[in-house]
Design an enzyme around this catalytic site. Sequence first.
Site, mmCIF file in Angstrom:
data_model
loop_
_atom_site.group_PDB
_atom_site.id
_atom_site.type_symbol
_atom_site.label_atom_id
_atom_site.label_comp_id
_atom_site.label_asym_id
_atom_site.label_seq_id
_atom_site.Cartn_x
_atom_site.Cartn_y
_atom_site.Cartn_z
ATOM 1 N N HIS A 1 0.824 -1.213 0.000
ATOM 2 C CA HIS A 1 0.000 0.000 0.000
ATOM 3 C C HIS A 1 0.852 1.254 0.000
ATOM 4 O O HIS A 1 0.476 2.275 -0.594
ATOM 5 C CB HIS A 1 -0.933 -0.008 1.213
ATOM 6 C CG HIS A 1 -2.133 -0.863 0.983
ATOM 7 N ND1 HIS A 1 -2.640 -1.703 1.929
ATOM 8 C CD2 HIS A 1 -2.901 -1.011 -0.110
ATOM 9 C CE1 HIS A 1 -3.688 -2.328 1.431
ATOM 10 N NE2 HIS A 1 -3.864 -1.931 0.194
ATOM 11 N N CYS B 1 -3.828 0.273 -23.274
ATOM 12 C CA CYS B 1 -3.739 0.760 -21.897
ATOM 13 C C CYS B 1 -2.514 0.204 -21.183
ATOM 14 O O CYS B 1 -2.297 0.496 -20.015
ATOM 15 C CB CYS B 1 -5.013 0.464 -21.119
ATOM 16 S SG CYS B 1 -5.342 -1.284 -20.915
HETATM 17 C C1 PEP Z 1 -1.666 -4.831 -19.280
HETATM 18 O O1 PEP Z 1 -1.508 -6.031 -19.042
HETATM 19 O O2 PEP Z 1 -1.083 -4.225 -20.214
HETATM 20 C C2 PEP Z 1 -2.564 -4.023 -18.439
HETATM 21 C C3 PEP Z 1 -2.829 -2.765 -18.709
HETATM 22 O O3 PEP Z 1 -3.078 -4.623 -17.312
HETATM 23 P P1 PEP Z 1 -2.260 -4.712 -15.925
HETATM 24 O O4 PEP Z 1 -0.979 -3.941 -16.088
HETATM 25 O O5 PEP Z 1 -3.128 -4.163 -14.881
HETATM 26 O O6 PEP Z 1 -2.052 -6.188 -15.817
#
Ligand code: PEP
Length: 555
Positions: free
Chosen positions: A197, A492
Amino acid sequence: MGPPGARRAQIGPERTLRGVSAAPGVACGRAVVLDRAGAHEAKTIPPADRSAELDRARHALEVVAEEMEQIALRLRDAGRHPEADIVETGALMAGDPGLAARVETLVMKSGRPAADALREAAEENAMELAQLGDPFLAERADDVRSLGRRAGARASGLMPGVVSGVLVASTLGPADVAELAINAGGMALAGGGVTAHAAIVARSLGVPMVVGLGPEVLEVEDGEEVVLDGDAGVIFRHPERGRIDAARAEAKRRRIAREQAVANRLQPAQTKDGHRLRILANAASAAEVQEALQQGAEGIGLLRTELLFLDSQAWPPSALQASFLSPILAPLAGRVATVRLLDFGGDKTPPFLRGATGRGIELLLEAPDALRAQLAALVDAGRNVELRILVPMVTSPEQIRAVRDALAQVLDGRSAPQVGAMIETPDAAHRADAIAKECDFLSLGTNDLTQLVLGLDREHSKSAPVTDLRVLRLIDATVRAGKAAGIPVDVCGEAASDPEAMPILVGLGVDELSVAAARVGEVRQSIRELDFKASREAARKGLLDQAADAAGQSG
Ligand code: PEP
Ligand code: MG
């Protein structure tokens, strides 16, 4: 804790201590060392004075509980509810009868001074947590240690000072980070973990942090000049002049870039030749949403809900989820907010799922009540935003259909939000056409995708390897699938803000980039400097060249 600058910096060759990046950014300044192993002198309180000493220890615990409640209140006032909840847990720990009993034994039976008894009792509690063999409980052990250190400091009459410079500590709890972040340039921890955290709070508050540096970092002298690189996960002792200058320049560059980003937040993210992209942000806290909007984000492209519930002992109830999400979504009224369903599993496994093998949507589909509870919370908390529900770790179109069925059961007459799939597994990329047909949008998770395709360690797969032909082909196939289905494709993963990968992704035709809140302005600026036509040609040529190289090598 000694005063900063109390000792002169040692002259010596530069030394690099390596840890793990927990929060990005660069800090340069004098070290403020909060703990040093074995620094307390052995002293025994005479039996006649022990009950007064115990009173002092108990009072220190009460003071600390009160302080933590105050910090939590301030965080809540600032709309930082998840961080406030974390700090409030610390206040509850201060009232733990088990801790009080340990302190009493140490003072009354062993004659330990109040400050030492508090630290030692907390350490014993922490060790017990750590020995349970659960990495998440082990990280909570840091919170208990931090509580003991804080109470110990109060028992010795030390009040929290205004600390500036680079903090060095064995571990820090989330309350310490929230309190010290106001002035600290950066934080270097001997222990800790990136999912602790404390690290989550540091990231959301924009304080560079390196964890896992080992006990060697506690040998840093108070007042010694250090350079901390939160991106690379290292701290430099006795940094060379050039290193200090470069770090100062980098910190200044980031400060100015942020100011410019804020000033330019209304300019569109459009390439020189007029191609428009939507720049969104990744977030898990209200603080990140606020920062993203200040830098011109058009909304949120990835809200990682699982980070709010990593301590959970059971699937989080719907009302609790809605209460966590509402303050995060509040500033996004009328904007797109892409909220991802709980992506538990792997390095994000809460205590109640220990031993489960699945990941993301697979786990949720095995717990249909939990899936419906989350969907109900999203529809409820997201009523003022343009809600998009993002499904993690998808591997088949059936999973999207199952989510839509569950969604239909909780809508209760309200309009259905959009539903999209994370394309972050090779299976999903191979079936992108079929998955796209069930979706309103797709989101490429390049972090997991790169790791899974190339078999790399997650921490090292977040940048350049995404340009590997094997990964690019899957991205290309996904973008084509999105175009064929007439739906937008977002990226993302970290590649969306990687200076090398981003132009290629744009060239391949992605429509939206979702990046860390602190990088929104920088990415928007880079888009304005791009030529879309040239990026498209470069991306195609890159694919063809790599394919030709690969064919040449195998032939
Ligand atoms: C990814 O895998 O690119 C993603 C955005 O998800 P996380 O980083 O939360 O696994
Ligand atoms: Mg992922």
